[in-house]
Design an enzyme around this catalytic site. Structure first.
Site, PDB file in Angstrom:
ATOM      1  N   HIS A  81       0.870  -1.178   0.000  1.00 42.40           N
ATOM      2  CA  HIS A  81       0.000   0.000   0.000  1.00 42.40           C
ATOM      3  C   HIS A  81       0.906   1.226   0.000  1.00 42.40           C
ATOM      4  O   HIS A  81       1.388   1.665   1.040  1.00 42.40           O
ATOM      5  CB  HIS A  81      -0.928  -0.041   1.213  1.00 42.40           C
ATOM      6  N   SER A  90      14.855  -3.519  11.697  1.00 44.05           N
ATOM      7  CA  SER A  90      15.887  -4.064  10.828  1.00 44.05           C
ATOM      8  C   SER A  90      16.516  -5.291  11.470  1.00 44.05           C
ATOM      9  O   SER A  90      17.019  -5.223  12.594  1.00 44.05           O
ATOM     10  CB  SER A  90      16.967  -3.009  10.566  1.00 44.05           C
ATOM     11  N   HIS A  91      16.508  -6.408  10.752  1.00 46.26           N
ATOM     12  CA  HIS A  91      17.153  -7.614  11.265  1.00 46.26           C
ATOM     13  C   HIS A  91      18.665  -7.579  11.033  1.00 46.26           C
ATOM     14  O   HIS A  91      19.364  -8.535  11.353  1.00 46.26           O
ATOM     15  CB  HIS A  91      16.529  -8.855  10.632  1.00 46.26           C
ATOM     16  N   ARG A 169      -8.360  -5.238   2.611  1.00 48.82           N
ATOM     17  CA  ARG A 169      -7.819  -6.136   3.630  1.00 48.82           C
ATOM     18  C   ARG A 169      -8.833  -6.601   4.675  1.00 48.82           C
ATOM     19  O   ARG A 169      -8.545  -7.532   5.437  1.00 48.82           O
ATOM     20  CB  ARG A 169      -6.631  -5.466   4.321  1.00 48.82           C
TER      21      ARG A 169
END
EC number: 2.1.1.148
Length: 260
Positions: A81, A90-91, A169
């Site tokens: 969207h 953030s990994h 959705r």
């Protein structure tokens, strides 16, 4: 468990939208309309804008959500969207290790193959941790993490985009996790701006109100309270026949019961 919290919003959003709608049809300025704008008038202008598809005025009210404990599967659907702003965990910098590694198990898998999913998640975690210990940088080690790995994301949308988001959705055809997020987001915005989001819903609701007389418009609340309510539409845009639309909407919201 999925957590959705409205953390910031345009406090006078409903009034701002109503004044903007009125100004578009008037020679008078903001101050003139603001001083005499009543609550009933706010509701009337909002209702008129929505039921006639005058969507641009809805862009003046903005909402920011903190959405937590969801999967990367869901976050990837969210960012599709595009008329929105996103900031995601953030990994690379926030390593999902130890108690922070809580990948999402879909309800269908919990019923049928929970052990298999848990085993796959554990193997992925073990491999991820082994890579880190061997010196592989976080930005590369994360490649082996599963799509189900948990994440948090901050999302900002204006009311117009929320109407579009909900139309897609909240539908029962949407994947279960993004659908649950949408229902929770709707609950949040209705707490602060009930008049503005009174007429939102899946596409079947939006379309139904376009073809009904103005004094016969329906809301999601009508669906869940009035079991005798009947749709005029012969079928929804997803192909569900008229007699099944109401049941389809009710089934869509039942996703919230399945994730408790």
């Amino acid at each position: 468990m999925i957590s959705v919290k409205l953390v910031s919003y345009t406090n006078d959003g409903e009034k701002v939208i109503a004044i903007a709608a009125k100004m578009s049809r008037s020679r008078k300025g903001w101050d003139y309309h603001e001083k005499d704008m009543t609550d009933d008038e706010i509701e009337t202008w909002i209702r008129d804008a929505i039921l006639h598809g005058y969507w641009s005025v809805l862009e003046h009210s903005v909402y920011t959500f903190s959405i937590e404990e969801i999967s990367r599967v869901a976050s990837h659907q969210l960012v599709r969207h595009r008329i929105a702003s996103y900031t995601q965990m953030s990994h690379r910098f926030a390593k999902p290790i130890d108690e922070y590694y809580k990948p999402i198990i879909p309800p269908s898998a919990k019923k049928r193959s929970k052990e298999l999913v848990e085993k796959a998640y554990k193997e992925a975690y073990d491999n991820y941790y082994t890579l880190l210990e061997s010196g592989v940088p976080e930005e590369d080690a994360r490649y082996v993490l599963p799509n189900g790995v948990n994440t948090n994301i901050v999302v900002t949308m204006n009311a117009r985009e929320l109407y579009n988001f909900f139309s897609l959705r909240l539908c029962s055809r949407a994947q279960w996790e993004i659908r649950a997020i949408a229902w929770k987001m709707l609950e949040e915005v209705k707490k602060v701006h009930p008049r503005l989001f009174k007429y939102t819903g899946p596409n079947c609701i939006i379309h139904e109100n376009f073809i009904r007389n103005e004094n016969e418009s329906i809301t999601l609340e009508d669906i869940f309270k009035d079991y005798k309510l009947e749709f005029i539409s012969q079928r929804c845009i997803e192909g569900v026949l008229r007699d099944g639309i109401k049941k389809c909407i009710i089934n869509s919201r039942s996703v919230l019961d399945n994730i408790k």
